[in-house]
Design a protein around this motif. Structure first.
Motif, mmCIF file in Angstrom:
data_model
loop_
_atom_site.group_PDB
_atom_site.id
_atom_site.type_symbol
_atom_site.label_atom_id
_atom_site.label_comp_id
_atom_site.label_asym_id
_atom_site.label_seq_id
_atom_site.Cartn_x
_atom_site.Cartn_y
_atom_site.Cartn_z
ATOM 1 N N GLN A 42 0.854 -1.191 0.000
ATOM 2 C CA GLN A 42 0.000 0.000 0.000
ATOM 3 C C GLN A 42 0.883 1.232 0.000
ATOM 4 O OE1 GLN A 42 -2.691 -0.602 3.371
ATOM 5 N NE2 GLN A 42 -4.312 -1.068 1.919
ATOM 6 N N PRO A 43 1.106 1.825 -1.182
ATOM 7 C CA PRO A 43 1.814 3.095 -1.194
ATOM 8 C C PRO A 43 0.796 4.157 -0.774
ATOM 9 C CG PRO A 43 1.341 2.352 -3.433
ATOM 10 C CD PRO A 43 0.680 1.403 -2.509
ATOM 11 N N ILE A 44 1.066 4.819 0.322
ATOM 12 C CA ILE A 44 0.048 5.744 0.844
ATOM 13 C C ILE A 44 0.369 7.172 0.400
ATOM 14 C CG2 ILE A 44 -1.140 6.523 2.952
ATOM 15 C CD1 ILE A 44 0.053 3.783 4.156
ATOM 16 N N PHE A 45 -0.371 7.613 -0.625
ATOM 17 C CA PHE A 45 -0.253 8.997 -1.097
ATOM 18 C C PHE A 45 -1.455 9.753 -0.538
ATOM 19 C CE2 PHE A 45 1.872 6.529 -4.500
ATOM 20 C CZ PHE A 45 3.117 7.133 -4.458
ATOM 21 N N SER A 46 -1.178 10.874 0.127
ATOM 22 C CA SER A 46 -2.285 11.593 0.788
ATOM 23 C C SER A 46 -3.286 12.176 -0.205
ATOM 24 C CB SER A 46 -1.718 12.685 1.691
ATOM 25 O OG SER A 46 -0.922 13.557 0.906
ATOM 26 N N GLY A 47 -2.828 12.457 -1.431
ATOM 27 C CA GLY A 47 -3.700 13.163 -2.381
ATOM 28 C C GLY A 47 -4.569 12.266 -3.253
ATOM 29 N N ILE A 48 -4.325 10.980 -3.261
ATOM 30 C CA ILE A 48 -5.111 10.094 -4.127
ATOM 31 C C ILE A 48 -5.653 8.895 -3.316
ATOM 32 C CG2 ILE A 48 -3.885 10.719 -6.266
ATOM 33 C CD1 ILE A 48 -2.316 8.041 -5.956
ATOM 34 N N THR A 49 -6.426 8.071 -3.993
ATOM 35 C CA THR A 49 -7.012 6.894 -3.343
ATOM 36 C C THR A 49 -5.906 6.005 -2.760
ATOM 37 O OG1 THR A 49 -8.339 6.882 -5.357
ATOM 38 C CG2 THR A 49 -8.716 5.062 -3.815
ATOM 39 N N LYS A 50 -6.220 5.321 -1.678
ATOM 40 C CA LYS A 50 -5.251 4.379 -1.098
ATOM 41 C C LYS A 50 -5.272 3.102 -1.937
ATOM 42 C CE LYS A 50 -4.177 2.538 3.471
ATOM 43 N NZ LYS A 50 -4.728 2.455 4.828
ATOM 44 N N HIS A 51 -4.199 2.860 -2.645
ATOM 45 C CA HIS A 51 -4.135 1.694 -3.538
ATOM 46 C C HIS A 51 -3.579 0.477 -2.809
ATOM 47 C CE1 HIS A 51 -4.744 3.489 -7.642
ATOM 48 N NE2 HIS A 51 -4.725 4.553 -6.862
ATOM 49 N N THR A 52 -4.090 -0.687 -3.161
ATOM 50 C CA THR A 52 -3.487 -1.934 -2.681
ATOM 51 C C THR A 52 -2.975 -2.687 -3.903
ATOM 52 O OG1 THR A 52 -5.044 -2.008 -0.859
ATOM 53 C CG2 THR A 52 -3.876 -4.045 -1.343
ATOM 54 N N LEU A 53 -1.673 -2.821 -3.946
ATOM 55 C CA LEU A 53 -1.047 -3.464 -5.103
ATOM 56 C C LEU A 53 -0.604 -4.872 -4.699
ATOM 57 C CD1 LEU A 53 1.211 -0.436 -6.107
ATOM 58 C CD2 LEU A 53 -1.177 -0.817 -6.690
ATOM 59 N N ALA A 54 -1.072 -5.838 -5.436
ATOM 60 C CA ALA A 54 -0.779 -7.226 -5.061
ATOM 61 C C ALA A 54 0.214 -7.853 -6.031
ATOM 62 C CB ALA A 54 -2.063 -8.034 -5.046
ATOM 63 N N LYS A 55 0.908 -8.833 -5.504
ATOM 64 C CA LYS A 55 1.843 -9.599 -6.339
ATOM 65 C C LYS A 55 1.692 -11.054 -5.921
ATOM 66 C CE LYS A 55 6.360 -9.053 -5.608
ATOM 67 N NZ LYS A 55 7.666 -8.401 -5.626
ATOM 68 N N TYR A 56 1.350 -11.921 -6.861
ATOM 69 C CA TYR A 56 1.206 -13.337 -6.556
ATOM 70 C C TYR A 56 2.215 -14.114 -7.401
ATOM 71 C CZ TYR A 56 -3.311 -11.507 -5.010
ATOM 72 O OH TYR A 56 -4.284 -10.755 -4.408
ATOM 73 N N GLY A 57 3.035 -14.851 -6.754
ATOM 74 C CA GLY A 57 4.074 -15.572 -7.501
ATOM 75 C C GLY A 57 4.118 -17.051 -7.144
ATOM 76 N N LEU A 58 4.428 -17.860 -8.118
ATOM 77 C CA LEU A 58 4.594 -19.292 -7.871
ATOM 78 C C LEU A 58 5.706 -19.786 -8.785
ATOM 79 C CD1 LEU A 58 3.267 -21.655 -6.262
ATOM 80 C CD2 LEU A 58 2.014 -22.191 -8.334
ATOM 81 N N GLY A 59 6.686 -20.412 -8.202
ATOM 82 C CA GLY A 59 7.802 -20.846 -9.030
ATOM 83 C C GLY A 59 8.524 -22.033 -8.442
ATOM 84 N N VAL A 60 9.587 -22.400 -9.076
ATOM 85 C CA VAL A 60 10.395 -23.510 -8.577
ATOM 86 C C VAL A 60 11.841 -23.062 -8.417
ATOM 87 C CG1 VAL A 60 9.047 -25.476 -9.404
ATOM 88 C CG2 VAL A 60 10.688 -24.401 -10.921
ATOM 89 N N ARG A 61 12.541 -23.777 -7.593
ATOM 90 C CA ARG A 61 13.961 -23.519 -7.415
ATOM 91 C C ARG A 61 14.685 -24.852 -7.283
ATOM 92 N NH1 ARG A 61 14.452 -19.543 -2.790
ATOM 93 N NH2 ARG A 61 13.176 -18.367 -4.221
ATOM 94 N N ALA A 62 15.852 -24.896 -7.842
ATOM 95 C CA ALA A 62 16.632 -26.138 -7.784
ATOM 96 C C ALA A 62 17.994 -25.827 -7.187
ATOM 97 C CB ALA A 62 16.780 -26.718 -9.171
ATOM 98 N N ILE A 63 18.437 -26.698 -6.319
ATOM 99 C CA ILE A 63 19.738 -26.521 -5.680
ATOM 100 C C ILE A 63 20.519 -27.815 -5.876
ATOM 101 C CG2 ILE A 63 20.940 -26.034 -3.498
ATOM 102 C CD1 ILE A 63 18.252 -24.756 -2.530
ATOM 103 N N TYR A 64 21.712 -27.679 -6.395
ATOM 104 C CA TYR A 64 22.552 -28.869 -6.551
ATOM 105 C C TYR A 64 23.835 -28.696 -5.740
ATOM 106 C CZ TYR A 64 25.551 -32.468 -8.440
ATOM 107 O OH TYR A 64 26.413 -33.530 -8.535
ATOM 108 N N ASN A 65 23.980 -29.558 -4.765
ATOM 109 C CA ASN A 65 25.176 -29.552 -3.926
ATOM 110 C C ASN A 65 26.108 -30.635 -4.451
ATOM 111 O OD1 ASN A 65 27.027 -30.018 -1.854
ATOM 112 N ND2 ASN A 65 25.495 -30.940 -0.501
ATOM 113 N N THR A 66 27.270 -30.205 -4.930
ATOM 114 C CA THR A 66 28.190 -31.175 -5.534
ATOM 115 C C THR A 66 28.812 -32.096 -4.481
ATOM 116 O OG1 THR A 66 30.011 -29.639 -5.306
ATOM 117 C CG2 THR A 66 28.847 -29.605 -7.416
ATOM 118 N N GLY A 67 28.704 -31.683 -3.217
ATOM 119 C CA GLY A 67 29.300 -32.470 -2.137
ATOM 120 C C GLY A 67 30.742 -32.069 -1.888
ATOM 121 N N LYS A 68 31.272 -31.226 -2.759
ATOM 122 C CA LYS A 68 32.647 -30.752 -2.544
ATOM 123 C C LYS A 68 32.580 -29.309 -2.048
ATOM 124 C CE LYS A 68 34.644 -34.152 -5.524
ATOM 125 N NZ LYS A 68 35.194 -34.482 -6.828
#
Lengths: 404, 141
Positions: A114-140
């Motif tokens: 919510q960026p709160i600007f006194s002069g305009i409407t109070k906006h609610t900006l949403a961000k929805y994310g879904l993803g994957v991550r991979a981690i490879y540990n070589t062991g060394k």
């Protein structure tokens, strides 16, 4: 025998088979039901974390048309994210001297700004994310990390036009631990953290043990001095950027096409809002048990920047967005708190430097490009002092009954 | 809204402290690791190879014991000879499983640490166990 009869016969035989097996099992009343507790499969637990951030409004001190319209600027932000391990492949080489592993995690986020600007409407900006991550540990000494989190940014203010823009952020990293006290990371990241679409190199260095006092600089994510007072209380002095680029409904006509040469009346409904700030503060993490940690943090917000981008102007722009309004609001204080909850048993990784590095990597790079850090609560700080009092029930899996 | 946050906070605290017993077991585990680190002087290369293996060994032993405990901890009496037989077999299987694991992993530890340090590891484990038992005994119940 006709084809239909054959099928019927087979179904009958199958049914009889199942029925007989079941009745045989059911009749065996002496068979004791044995519970089978499986060994944990993953090194990462299912983790949910929530973060809340607030900073007071400051006057924009801008006499331009938009500056006057906006008035003052403050921020309220909340975020809930999660990680969940999908796949872990853990293996040892022939002589058991190298333990390498691969981890695939699902990650998601729901972020509200919510960026709160006194002069305009109070906006609610949403961000929805879904993803994957991979981690490879070589062991060394090396660990490879890759994550990609597509996210949808949307202005969910009541009355705003239905909108949504898909964006992609991602990070590719190579982490190398020369010793327990020295680690460096190299890679690249596509990020909106600095209030614009940027392709940045990732350069990180850590001096000091990961489970001890250390200094860590992970550009562009954070710079921190970490002091674990004990396993329960952990202090951190840090500097980190925070921001993003969000869809912003133009219901207050912040973007008025009649003032711009490149303006396009059709793009007026949605514009982009970009913001960044540099947070410098002190954070206290409380880790009462490995399933939970919470933190409080406060400090100063400096190097503030806000900008509005027109969609039509940036239509074919694949790199840095061009703004039609930018401002550098004054510094202010901020408060931040959060909580992390972990579910499920995991494989032990005591003194396993590489797994601890993998956890740190995973915690440093949050899903959804919001730079919210759940904390390294799952990394145990070594404690030499022996327990003063113990109940046998607390150590029943460590000692055999006959040992008493 | 404030009420909701307070409610969630209290709930989380309760959840957290209900897990204290298990967390204590984790702490003991961590102390054992520190104890072994002190007693068996491992080089960086040895430590890197040894700890993943040792953690795996411990997870397997704990899993065996947990399995047995989950099936028989609450059993005070046996309804039939068959049930009693099952219990005896399960106990022998547990001991056998532990010995098998010990054998298998001692060979693996020997490859990574050498014979001398593997023996030192066993001595350190024994010593820690003694401290642990004395602490637990002192606490009664």
């Amino acid at each position: 025998m006709s084809y239909r009869a054959k099928i019927l016969f087979r179904i009958l035989v199958l049914g009889l088979n199942i029925g007989l097996s079941y009745s045989f099992y059911a009749q065996d009343s002496t068979k004791t039901k044995q519970k089978k507790i499986k060994e944990p499969k993953h090194f990462f637990s299912n983790t949910v974390f929530a973060d809340f951030y607030n900073k007071p409004s400051v006057d924009l001190k801008d006499t331009s048309r938009i500056g006057k319209q906006l008035g003052s600027y403050g921020v309220a932000q909340s975020c809930v994210s999660f990680y969940a391990p999908l796949l872990t492949i853990n293996s040892f080489n022939k002589d058991s001297s190298v333990n390498s592993n691969f981890h695939l995690l699902l990650a998601g986020t729901a972020y509200y700004l919510q960026p709160i600007f006194s002069g305009i409407t109070k906006h609610t900006l949403a961000k929805y994310g879904l993803g994957v991550r991979a981690i490879y540990n070589t062991g060394k000494k090396s660990i490879f990390f890759i994550e990609s989190t597509p996210f949808l940014t949307q202005d969910i203010t009541p009355g705003s036009a239905p909108n949504g823009t898909w964006r992609m952020s991602g990070t590719l990293l190579w982490s190398y631990s020369a010793s327990k006290s020295f680690n460096f990371r190299l890679g690249a990241t596509k990020s909106f953290l600095w209030g614009n679409r940027l392709y940045l190199p990732f350069v990180g260095i850590r001096l000091g043990r990961i489970d001890g006092f250390n200094f860590s600089a992970q550009f562009p994510k954070n710079v921190s001095l970490n002091l674990p007072v004990s396993n329960v209380f952990r202090l951190s002095l840090y500097t980190k950027p925070q921001g993003g680029v969000f869809n912003f409904s133009n219901q207050d006509t912040v973007y008025d096409s009649k003032y711009y040469k490149n303006g396009n009346i059709l793009s007026n409904k949605i514009i982009q809002f970009g913001r960044y700030e540099l947070l410098t503060g002190l954070r206290l993490d409380v880790v009462p048990c490995k399933w939970l940690n919470f933190y409080v943090s406060a400090g100063f917000s400096t190097k503030n920047g806000i900008a509005f981008y027109s969609n039509s102007f940036n239509k074919n722009n694949k790199f840095r967005l061009g703004d039609f309004y930018a401002n550098a609001p004054q510094n202010s204080g901020y408060i931040n708190c959060g909580i992390t909850i972990r579910f499920g048993r995991t494989k032990s990784f005591y003194n396993n430097q590489n797994i601890m590095e993998a956890h740190d990597l995973n915690n440093t790079i949050d899903p959804g490009d919001s730079n919210v850090n759940p904390g390294n609560g799952n990394i145990i700080i070594p404690k030499k002092k022996a327990a003063k009092s113990l109940k046998p029930s607390e150590v029943q899996d460590l000692i055999d009954a006959n040992d008493f | 809204m404030k009420f909701k946050f307070t409610y969630i906070f209290v709930l989380l605290m309760a959840l957290c402290f209900s897990k204290v017993t298990m967390a204590q077991a984790d702490k003991v585990d961590a102390q054992r690791v520190s104890f072994i680190t002190d007693k068996v002087k491992l080089t960086t290369t040895e430590a890197q190879s040894f700890w993943p293996l040792y953690n795996e060994y411990n997870d397997k032993v704990k899993s065996l014991r947990k399995n047995f405990r989950s099936n028989y901890a609450k059993t005070e009496d046996f309804n039939s000879d068959k049930e009693a037989e099952d219990f005896l077999n399960a106990e022998i299987n547990l001991k056998q499983g532990e010995v098998d694991l010990k054998k298998e992993y001692t060979e693996k530890f020997k490859k990574v640490l050498g014979v001398k340090k593997t023996a030192m590891l066993r001595k350190a484990e024994e010593e820690f166990l003694r401290i642990l038992i004395n602490t637990a005994k002192g606490n009664g119940s």
